[in-house]
Each structure stands twice: as C-alpha cells, then as structure tokens.
Design a protein around this motif. Structure first.
Motif, PDB file in Angstrom:
ATOM      1  N   ALA A 263       0.825  -1.212   0.000  1.00  0.00           N
ATOM      2  CA  ALA A 263       0.000   0.000   0.000  1.00  0.00           C
ATOM      3  C   ALA A 263       0.856   1.258   0.000  1.00  0.00           C
ATOM      4  CB  ALA A 263      -0.927  -0.001   1.202  1.00  0.00           C
ATOM      5  N   GLY A 264       2.206   1.115   0.025  1.00  0.00           N
ATOM      6  CA  GLY A 264       3.063   2.298  -0.018  1.00  0.00           C
ATOM      7  C   GLY A 264       3.765   2.527   1.303  1.00  0.00           C
ATOM      8  N   ILE A 265       3.699   3.750   1.788  1.00  0.00           N
ATOM      9  CA  ILE A 265       4.398   4.128   3.026  1.00  0.00           C
ATOM     10  C   ILE A 265       3.918   3.257   4.191  1.00  0.00           C
ATOM     11  CG2 ILE A 265       4.632   6.005   4.713  1.00  0.00           C
ATOM     12  CD1 ILE A 265       4.411   7.946   2.338  1.00  0.00           C
ATOM     13  N   PRO A 266       4.871   2.717   4.995  1.00  0.00           N
ATOM     14  CA  PRO A 266       4.449   1.885   6.130  1.00  0.00           C
ATOM     15  C   PRO A 266       3.533   2.657   7.081  1.00  0.00           C
ATOM     16  CG  PRO A 266       6.829   1.764   5.781  1.00  0.00           C
ATOM     17  CD  PRO A 266       6.319   2.848   4.886  1.00  0.00           C
ATOM     18  N   ALA A 267       2.570   1.932   7.618  1.00  0.00           N
ATOM     19  CA  ALA A 267       1.634   2.572   8.540  1.00  0.00           C
ATOM     20  C   ALA A 267       1.296   1.612   9.670  1.00  0.00           C
ATOM     21  CB  ALA A 267       0.359   2.983   7.810  1.00  0.00           C
ATOM     22  N   GLN A 268       1.033   2.187  10.822  1.00  0.00           N
ATOM     23  CA  GLN A 268       0.645   1.401  11.988  1.00  0.00           C
ATOM     24  C   GLN A 268      -0.865   1.528  12.167  1.00  0.00           C
ATOM     25  OE1 GLN A 268       2.338   3.031  15.538  1.00  0.00           O
ATOM     26  NE2 GLN A 268       1.421   1.481  16.883  1.00  0.00           N
ATOM     27  N   THR A 269      -1.510   0.403  12.476  1.00  0.00           N
ATOM     28  CA  THR A 269      -2.964   0.451  12.673  1.00  0.00           C
ATOM     29  C   THR A 269      -3.288   0.597  14.153  1.00  0.00           C
ATOM     30  OG1 THR A 269      -3.307  -0.969  10.761  1.00  0.00           O
ATOM     31  CG2 THR A 269      -5.141  -0.775  12.307  1.00  0.00           C
ATOM     32  N   ILE A 270      -4.114   1.584  14.443  1.00  0.00           N
ATOM     33  CA  ILE A 270      -4.557   1.803  15.828  1.00  0.00           C
ATOM     34  C   ILE A 270      -6.063   1.674  15.863  1.00  0.00           C
ATOM     35  CG2 ILE A 270      -4.728   3.512  17.674  1.00  0.00           C
ATOM     36  CD1 ILE A 270      -2.173   4.761  16.540  1.00  0.00           C
TER      37      ILE A 270
END
Lengths: 271, 112
Positions: A263-270
């Motif tokens: 999906a591109g730039i790493p992201a953290q799910t909260i």
C-alpha cells in the motif's frame, strides 16, 4: 427528535460489528485536528442509522498536529486509524485506507464534510440497483448544488474540465470531488495499480477505470466549500496538468499493466 | 443556515437550521450580541434542525455562552439533532453547556 440514529450510533461506537461490513468509509486525514471530529460525528450518526454493518477507516497521512492523538482517544469500536510514518500525499493515504477496507462497498470521503454524508444513500442506489462499479459525486453534473466556491476556483475548475476531456479522454465532468463510491472488486483492482501519491490520484483512478471499461456513474451532489481549505488553486492546477501528462506517460510505458502488492508508506494500525 | 428568533417571556428562542459552520459564525455572533444588547434575560438555541456543526460553530456557541454568562443571562441549548448530539459528545462539549431535551448518556466514544 428521533432516538433511532443516536441509539444506533451508540451501539456502533461501543460494540465491534459481528458481520463483515457492508460499507467501509475511508477518510484521508492530514493535519485535520480542527475538522476531523465533527466529520466523524456526522458520518457515524448517518451510517449507523442505516442499520447495516459498517466500518470507519481514517487514513492518516503523516499528520504533524494532534490529529492522531485525538483519534486515539476517541475509542470507537469500529474505527481503525492507519498512522503513516510520514506524509506521502492524499493519494497514498486513500490507497492505504481503501486497501485496508473490508466492506463490499468502499466510500472515500474528504475530512471536511464538503459533501454531506446524507448523500451517500443516493450514490449507493446507483451501485445496488443499476450495477455500476464506481459512483462519483459531481459538483458539475446537472442538478448539483455548489455553495461558497470562489470565482477563481470556479474558473480553474472549468479550465481543468476542458483539459481532462481533451488530454485524458474522460467525459466525466468532475474528477476531483472528494466523495466516491466503489464496489470492493473495483476498488482493489484500481488502487493496486494506482501510482500517483498526490491529490491527482482521483484522475488516475478514473483514467484506469475508463481504460478497463468499468461502469462509472456521475451523480450530482450538494457541495459546500469548507472553510479552512488548504488548497492553493493556481499551484494545484499546474500540478494537476503535470500529473495528467504523467498518467498518459505511465500508461504508454505500461506501468498500469501490473497490480502492486503493497500500500506504499508503512503505517501502523490503531483501533 | 437560517436563524429565526422570537421573543418568549423575558427572553428569546432562536432556531438554527441547516449547516452551522465557519461561513455562518459571524452572523450568529452578531445575532447573539444584539439580543444581549436588547437586555434579553434568557436565550434558548434550538438545534433540532442543524444537520452539521463544525468546530468554528462550536467555538461560536462557547463564546456566546460565556458572553451571556458575563451579562448574567441564562444560555441554553435545546433539542440537539442526532448528529449534533453525537458531535457534542465526541468533543465532550455536552458538559460545557446547559442542554435541554437531550440527556447525555455517558462516555461512549467520548474523548478521554
């Protein structure tokens, strides 16, 4: 006052849905501390009152204000916040949100409520009853209502529509309205090939939809220019033209032939 | 947005209709200032027909409430529409006003 919508909201806010969501609402957010909570409140009230399971995904775009911490403290059972490591552009945030969505239908809606959420039902009918793959809100289709839009923005919009028709080959009158509905298969197919990370991703997505012969409906919407918009019309117009050319070049080079896995730039799910 | 007002006993009843956002706050503030200048003793704001309220409008309501309190005027919000009620809860502003016709129901989804 009806208690139904409020009661439905309270249930949605407190209890995780037990069925897969019928609808995923994706809101991209970059430094939206002033606007995000009222928008979530309006969307959550309306969508909960519809009586179908739904989820909310806020795709942060590397906000540097208190947007993320505000969202973290809201504690809504069916809201996920995707926190990006850095700012990547609206296109990257929407892609991240759409690819995380689990709903049969995916709505992408701007964080400013420029297009009131009450219009969702109207757009959804075109998918459920007429079999469209994508239904987009339009400020220029016959019957649309546009309020508080400056003359400069109106003139630039008119110019852009002409360019999109001429260079992009699209007959759609409004590629940029931040209120678009996709079936899940269409969303996945388009957003795994979409490359542009900036605000012109809408144009790219619709170009790809046209290229792959998806059925796209344009529905007139009520649109209110939200105060506090950070869009600079002239700069945005020049950037838009550059990216329209880039889309054509990407296509000629075969860059849309393959689906991407990430999906591109790493992201953290909260939660 | 529309603002309609009527005198009621020693005060005023104000009905706000439509979208209440930053485009409308100047008119709203002027309206309230006029009522305070007229010596109104009670201002009741009916929000049952408001379908969306943004942070600027919330700030305008807070400002009006404080101005009323400073003038010794009772300031009441009434009959919040469902979306407005939810927005008030999410921002915890339901604790900052006297609200008639919509009891608060606890901390679900409210900011900590």
């Amino acid at each position: 006052m009806s208690l139904d919508a409020y009661t439905a909201y309270r249930t949605w806010a407190a209890e995780e849905i037990s069925h897969p969501p019928r609808v995923s609402v994706v809101i991209p957010a970059y430094n939206e501390e002033e606007r995000i909570i009222p928008t979530i409140g309006a969307i959550a009230t309306h969508m909960s009152a519809r009586g179908e399971p739904w989820e909310l995904i806020v795709a942060d775009d590397g906000s540097t204000d208190t947007t993320v911490s505000l969202l973290q403290t809201m504690n809504l059972a069916n809201m996920r916040v995707l926190v990006a490591e850095r700012n990547g552009g609206k296109g990257s945030a929407v892609r991240r949100g759409v690819l995380a969505a689990r709903g049969e239908i995916v709505l992408f809606a701007d964080a400013d409520q420029s297009t009131p959420i009450e219009q969702f039902d109207h757009l959804l009918n075109r998918i459920t009853h007429e079999g469209y793959d994508i239904v987009i809100g339009s400020r220029h289709a016959a019957g649309a209502s546009v309020a508080n839009k400056s003359m400069v923005r109106k003139m630039l919009s008119g110019g852009l529509r002409f360019v999109v028709r001429t260079l992009g080959g699209l007959t759609i009158t409004d590629t940029q309205c931040g209120f678009k509905l996709f079936t899940a298969p269409a969303a996945r197919s388009l957003f795994t090939r979409q490359i542009i990370d900036g605000f012109s991703f809408d144009l790219e997505v619709l170009y790809l939809a046209n290229k792959t012969q998806m059925r796209v409906a344009e529905v007139p919407v009520e649109w209110i220019d939200a105060p506090g918009s950070t869009v600079r019309p002239l700069k945005v117009t020049l950037q838009f033209l550059q990216e329209l050319i880039r889309v054509r070049l990407n296509d000629l080079r075969g860059r849309y032939a393959h689906h991407r896995s990430g999906a591109g730039i790493p992201a953290q799910t909260i939660r | 947005m529309q603002i309609n007002g009527e005198r009621h006993d020693n005060g005023h009843r104000i009905a706000v209709t439509g979208r209440f956002d930053a485009h409308e706050t100047t008119e709203f503030r002027g309206y309230i200032e006029d009522l305070l200048a007229q010596g109104s003793r009670r201002i009741r704001i009916d929000l049952s027909k408001v379908n969306f309220i943004d942070s600027s409008a919330l700030a305008a309501l807070l400002h009006a409430s404080r101005a009323a309190a400073n003038a010794g005027v009772e300031f009441v919000l009434a009959d919040l529409s469902d979306p407005v009620r939810v927005i008030f809860e999410l921002t915890a502003l339901d604790q900052a006003f006297t609200i008639e016709g919509a009891a608060t129901s606890g901390p679900v989804g409210q900011l900590a």
